[in-house]
Scaffold this motif. Sequence first.
Motif, PDB file in Angstrom:
ATOM      1  N   GLY A 156       9.327   6.506 -13.080  1.00  0.00           N
ATOM      2  CA  GLY A 156      10.805   6.561 -12.165  1.00  0.00           C
ATOM      3  C   GLY A 156      11.100   5.099 -12.994  1.00  0.00           C
ATOM      4  N   MET A 157      12.315   4.963 -13.582  1.00  0.00           N
ATOM      5  CA  MET A 157      12.392   3.113 -14.000  1.00  0.00           C
ATOM      6  C   MET A 157      12.571   2.925 -12.211  1.00  0.00           C
ATOM      7  SD  MET A 157      13.266   3.831 -16.943  1.00  0.00           S
ATOM      8  CE  MET A 157      13.546   1.948 -17.036  1.00  0.00           C
ATOM      9  N   PHE A 158      12.485   2.641 -11.123  1.00  0.00           N
ATOM     10  CA  PHE A 158      12.754   2.176 -10.305  1.00  0.00           C
ATOM     11  C   PHE A 158      11.407   1.564 -10.031  1.00  0.00           C
ATOM     12  CE2 PHE A 158      14.646   1.182  -6.296  1.00  0.00           C
ATOM     13  CZ  PHE A 158      13.936  -0.291  -5.851  1.00  0.00           C
ATOM     14  N   GLY A 159      10.833   2.685 -10.065  1.00  0.00           N
ATOM     15  CA  GLY A 159       9.193   1.951 -10.251  1.00  0.00           C
ATOM     16  C   GLY A 159       8.947   1.258 -11.307  1.00  0.00           C
ATOM     17  N   ILE A 160       9.228   1.602 -12.138  1.00  0.00           N
ATOM     18  CA  ILE A 160       8.462   0.728 -13.755  1.00  0.00           C
ATOM     19  C   ILE A 160       9.297  -0.573 -13.617  1.00  0.00           C
ATOM     20  CG2 ILE A 160       9.250   0.499 -16.173  1.00  0.00           C
ATOM     21  CD1 ILE A 160       9.336   4.048 -15.939  1.00  0.00           C
ATOM     22  N   SER A 161      10.071  -1.191 -13.135  1.00  0.00           N
ATOM     23  CA  SER A 161      11.093  -1.793 -12.683  1.00  0.00           C
ATOM     24  C   SER A 161       9.969  -2.952 -11.955  1.00  0.00           C
ATOM     25  CB  SER A 161      12.365  -2.196 -12.091  1.00  0.00           C
ATOM     26  OG  SER A 161      13.304  -1.314 -13.052  1.00  0.00           O
ATOM     27  N   ILE A 162       9.311  -2.064 -10.164  1.00  0.00           N
ATOM     28  CA  ILE A 162       8.210  -2.324  -9.758  1.00  0.00           C
ATOM     29  C   ILE A 162       7.865  -2.693 -10.314  1.00  0.00           C
ATOM     30  CG2 ILE A 162       7.652  -2.576  -7.609  1.00  0.00           C
ATOM     31  CD1 ILE A 162      10.438  -2.772  -6.969  1.00  0.00           C
TER      32      ILE A 162
ATOM     33  N   ARG B 145       9.837  15.329 -12.533  1.00  0.00           N
ATOM     34  CA  ARG B 145       9.303  15.657 -10.984  1.00  0.00           C
ATOM     35  C   ARG B 145       8.214  13.923 -11.570  1.00  0.00           C
ATOM     36  NH1 ARG B 145       7.736  18.400  -6.368  1.00  0.00           N
ATOM     37  NH2 ARG B 145       5.452  18.280  -5.574  1.00  0.00           N
ATOM     38  N   GLU B 146       9.134  13.225 -10.551  1.00  0.00           N
ATOM     39  CA  GLU B 146       7.827  12.425 -10.514  1.00  0.00           C
ATOM     40  C   GLU B 146       6.387  12.297  -9.512  1.00  0.00           C
ATOM     41  OE1 GLU B 146      10.694   9.508  -8.579  1.00  0.00           O
ATOM     42  OE2 GLU B 146      12.426   9.432 -10.597  1.00  0.00           O
ATOM     43  N   ARG B 147       5.379  11.739 -10.198  1.00  0.00           N
ATOM     44  CA  ARG B 147       4.415  11.159  -9.293  1.00  0.00           C
ATOM     45  C   ARG B 147       4.223  10.089  -8.705  1.00  0.00           C
ATOM     46  NH1 ARG B 147      -0.933   9.894 -12.643  1.00  0.00           N
ATOM     47  NH2 ARG B 147      -2.373   9.976 -11.058  1.00  0.00           N
ATOM     48  N   ALA B 148       3.595  10.833  -7.069  1.00  0.00           N
ATOM     49  CA  ALA B 148       3.275   9.423  -6.496  1.00  0.00           C
ATOM     50  C   ALA B 148       2.956   8.453  -6.614  1.00  0.00           C
ATOM     51  CB  ALA B 148       2.996  10.044  -4.784  1.00  0.00           C
ATOM     52  N   LEU B 149       3.367   7.426  -6.712  1.00  0.00           N
ATOM     53  CA  LEU B 149       1.265   6.172  -7.427  1.00  0.00           C
ATOM     54  C   LEU B 149       2.515   4.892  -6.555  1.00  0.00           C
ATOM     55  CD1 LEU B 149       2.074   6.451 -10.947  1.00  0.00           C
ATOM     56  CD2 LEU B 149       0.189   7.269 -10.270  1.00  0.00           C
ATOM     57  N   THR B 150       1.222   4.059  -6.590  1.00  0.00           N
ATOM     58  CA  THR B 150       1.171   2.924  -5.481  1.00  0.00           C
ATOM     59  C   THR B 150       1.254   1.408  -7.248  1.00  0.00           C
ATOM     60  OG1 THR B 150      -1.183   2.668  -5.775  1.00  0.00           O
ATOM     61  CG2 THR B 150      -0.396   3.047  -3.387  1.00  0.00           C
ATOM     62  N   LEU B 151       1.435   0.764  -6.349  1.00  0.00           N
ATOM     63  CA  LEU B 151       1.726  -0.182  -7.375  1.00  0.00           C
ATOM     64  C   LEU B 151      -0.098  -0.234  -8.467  1.00  0.00           C
ATOM     65  CD1 LEU B 151       3.454  -2.878  -8.660  1.00  0.00           C
ATOM     66  CD2 LEU B 151       3.117  -4.131  -7.423  1.00  0.00           C
ATOM     67  N   LYS B 152      -0.996  -0.567  -6.888  1.00  0.00           N
ATOM     68  CA  LYS B 152      -1.878  -0.530  -7.761  1.00  0.00           C
ATOM     69  C   LYS B 152      -2.590   0.477  -8.853  1.00  0.00           C
ATOM     70  CE  LYS B 152      -6.587  -1.563  -6.143  1.00  0.00           C
ATOM     71  NZ  LYS B 152      -6.972  -1.464  -5.204  1.00  0.00           N
ATOM     72  N   GLY B 153      -1.919   2.148  -8.751  1.00  0.00           N
ATOM     73  CA  GLY B 153      -2.675   3.413  -9.035  1.00  0.00           C
ATOM     74  C   GLY B 153      -1.937   3.499 -10.516  1.00  0.00           C
TER      75      GLY B 153
ATOM     76  N   LEU C 196       0.754  -1.131  -0.372  1.00  0.00           N
ATOM     77  CA  LEU C 196       0.108   0.189   0.222  1.00  0.00           C
ATOM     78  C   LEU C 196       1.111   1.549  -0.114  1.00  0.00           C
ATOM     79  CD1 LEU C 196      -2.545  -0.970   2.604  1.00  0.00           C
ATOM     80  CD2 LEU C 196      -2.991  -1.485  -0.070  1.00  0.00           C
ATOM     81  N   LEU C 197       2.415   0.881  -0.310  1.00  0.00           N
ATOM     82  CA  LEU C 197       3.008   2.724  -0.536  1.00  0.00           C
ATOM     83  C   LEU C 197       3.079   2.854  -1.128  1.00  0.00           C
ATOM     84  CD1 LEU C 197       6.858   1.303   0.245  1.00  0.00           C
ATOM     85  CD2 LEU C 197       5.141  -0.293   0.384  1.00  0.00           C
ATOM     86  N   ASN C 198       3.967   4.458  -1.693  1.00  0.00           N
ATOM     87  CA  ASN C 198       3.895   4.661  -2.875  1.00  0.00           C
ATOM     88  C   ASN C 198       5.316   3.550  -3.540  1.00  0.00           C
ATOM     89  OD1 ASN C 198       2.127   6.523  -3.058  1.00  0.00           O
ATOM     90  ND2 ASN C 198       3.178   8.388  -2.045  1.00  0.00           N
ATOM     91  N   LEU C 199       5.394   4.269  -4.777  1.00  0.00           N
ATOM     92  CA  LEU C 199       6.356   3.445  -5.239  1.00  0.00           C
ATOM     93  C   LEU C 199       7.344   4.309  -5.212  1.00  0.00           C
ATOM     94  CD1 LEU C 199       4.847   2.389  -8.953  1.00  0.00           C
ATOM     95  CD2 LEU C 199       5.667   0.906  -7.342  1.00  0.00           C
ATOM     96  N   PRO C 200       8.973   3.123  -5.038  1.00  0.00           N
ATOM     97  CA  PRO C 200      10.455   3.654  -5.140  1.00  0.00           C
ATOM     98  C   PRO C 200      10.336   5.394  -5.504  1.00  0.00           C
ATOM     99  CG  PRO C 200      10.570   2.266  -6.111  1.00  0.00           C
ATOM    100  CD  PRO C 200       9.449   2.071  -6.104  1.00  0.00           C
ATOM    101  N   SER C 201      10.789   6.383  -4.872  1.00  0.00           N
ATOM    102  CA  SER C 201      11.197   8.180  -5.780  1.00  0.00           C
ATOM    103  C   SER C 201      12.167   8.378  -5.539  1.00  0.00           C
ATOM    104  CB  SER C 201      10.274   9.380  -4.913  1.00  0.00           C
ATOM    105  OG  SER C 201      10.728   9.819  -5.460  1.00  0.00           O
ATOM    106  N   TYR C 202      12.841   7.301  -6.822  1.00  0.00           N
ATOM    107  CA  TYR C 202      14.349   7.812  -7.074  1.00  0.00           C
ATOM    108  C   TYR C 202      14.656   9.333  -7.740  1.00  0.00           C
ATOM    109  CZ  TYR C 202      19.121   6.064  -8.641  1.00  0.00           C
ATOM    110  OH  TYR C 202      20.449   5.874  -8.228  1.00  0.00           O
ATOM    111  N   GLY C 203      13.998   9.409  -8.490  1.00  0.00           N
ATOM    112  CA  GLY C 203      14.541  10.859  -9.208  1.00  0.00           C
ATOM    113  C   GLY C 203      15.336  10.730  -9.662  1.00  0.00           C
ATOM    114  N   ASP C 204      15.339   9.947 -10.890  1.00  0.00           N
ATOM    115  CA  ASP C 204      16.179   8.881 -11.745  1.00  0.00           C
ATOM    116  C   ASP C 204      15.957   9.433 -13.371  1.00  0.00           C
ATOM    117  OD1 ASP C 204      13.841   7.486 -12.392  1.00  0.00           O
ATOM    118  OD2 ASP C 204      15.145   5.413 -12.200  1.00  0.00           O
ATOM    119  N   SER C 205      14.416  10.191 -13.687  1.00  0.00           N
ATOM    120  CA  SER C 205      13.404  10.345 -14.670  1.00  0.00           C
ATOM    121  C   SER C 205      13.804  11.580 -15.515  1.00  0.00           C
ATOM    122  CB  SER C 205      12.120  10.128 -14.569  1.00  0.00           C
ATOM    123  OG  SER C 205      11.885  11.081 -13.989  1.00  0.00           O
TER     124      SER C 205
END
Length: 599
Positions: free
Chosen positions: A232-238, A209-217, A197-206
């Motif tokens: 971000g790429m970390f979040g996309i990898s997840i 400004r990255e948008r806070a998103l959960t996996l479900k979102g 239920l937490l947001n995907l990692p915000s790595y700042g690699d894009s």
Amino acid sequence: MAISTSNNYIDPRQRSASTASSSDTVFQEACEIYFRHCHNKPYGFFHADLFHQKAARNQIPLHLRLALIATATRYSSCSQWRDRKQSTIDGYARCSWELIVSSQDGLDGSDDMTTIQSLALLAVIDATAGRRRGAWVKIGMAVRISQDLQLMLEPSSHLPAWERDERRNLFWSLYLLDRFVCCSFQRPPAIKDTDCLLNLPSYGDSGKRERALTLKGLLLKGGARDTSVQPGMFGISIALVSVLGRTIRYMMNAENDTEKPWRSGSEYQRIYRDLEYLKVLAVNNSPASTNRAQQPRTRSQMQDCDRERVAHMVLAHTLYHLAHCILSHPYLLGLKMRSAGSAHAPRGWLKDSRAVCVVHAGALITVLVEAKAAGYMPLPSVYSYCILVAGTIQALHLASDDAPLSQSSAGYLKASLDYLGDISELWTNAHVMVNALKLFSHQCTRYSTLLLRDHPLVDELTPTETAICRSVLDYWAMMDPQTPAFAFDHHPQHNHQQDKPANSKADADVDLELLDSSDRQSSLSPSTPDSAGVITLGVAMPQMPVSEHKGLYDAVVSDPDPDPDILIQWPVSPMSPLLVEDESSPRWDWDSELNAMID
């Protein structure tokens, strides 16, 4: 500081000034190596700045220091202990584990995250050394402790930003690790997507400004999807790992499912659409696409954050292709067709699915081989498994009547074997995989005859052949140095020469020496990178035939360059741990250091 071997208890009074100074030197070098070669590639177990601050204040518990040293040992080029690298790793790892289970710095009432970090590092060491149950237990413990600390929930806004980032990145890194080791038959993951239920990692690699998103979102089912989001790429990898987990469950752990995968609305089709959506996001979020206006930088100008961005970019594209390879692997499709019934399958659907599979297998191999050739060594052990899966797909097409396809498959197979041979200096389980791929290749014509038919004959595979087909798709099986696949004869009695086409481009038993000969040129010949160390993640694939069946796959099957959007350039600094050691770097006296800690 020393560890008493009689009761495994740390006695601070045994710490001498000389031992402390020497141990600190070892730990400092280990930190330098770890954060260069491992951090955020892809596991982000730590917040780097916070870790260095704690290390400077001597606030890193000994079990984590030992686990980090054990991890860093793999990537050091010190020559005096190269022949006993694994025993050195195991020595530090064993001491770390004993501290965790026996001391107050471990499980007893600790409210920080260092125990999870140590367990995650130790789990990777165990898994790649063939100690599968040990790895399974450590991952399970790390997951339970993370749940006890409620890391699966969005951190409180009252916490400092760096602590929120560390909690998110640690949990999602644990999620990656959990999903990777569950690329297997009948081995469910410990973390459920619905609990995250937490947001995907915000790595700042894009670069934006990255948008806070959960996996479900990010993976909302149905409706139009926003391809402009910047997770971000970390979040996309997840997200890709999540879809990979669904692919594993659907194709490898639902053999009795009667759902017809070719029908609209099936899980098969949903997985396909999710993968293509995430591919678009990966392209839009890649560091190259967001920095096109910048001048290319030289290797000396590269920063650690650049390498981490490239690591997640490579991971995302690799996972995308791996999921497609498993989704349409000929053996798994045969199992799915058997359970679902193929009488009413659209004409050409199975042929098109296989064609897509071989395209993605070639692209996966190319991504990793070209990254390595450009000076970037993809380090996670899971890449060996990815290469193995893709290599088996190419091996199935060695005997194709299509001469260009047969030749390109031979080139890809050779590239796969070469990659596994090179990476085996880092990972013990790569030895298992290169032997498994050779074994599978020796029997590939037998498998092709049964699996690449209009109606796959999976039931005609012998128990031994079935075990081999399953083991080369099973990451868990490939972690076992004693996997039963090695008991199988490399020259089976079932050659079925009479079933081989007269103009076949490969013998029933593949001569692997032929693949190494200079007259059989690979279609994948990684070139030396230019002076800027440019990496090109792309490949010109052989032209694939277009089936009369017009469906979801036609664009991929008919396109000789199926991934033009990953033909991106990004400078990469050489990172290979196999380089000769720098004489200016400090030397670790492994024997005396480890003995000082356990005496």
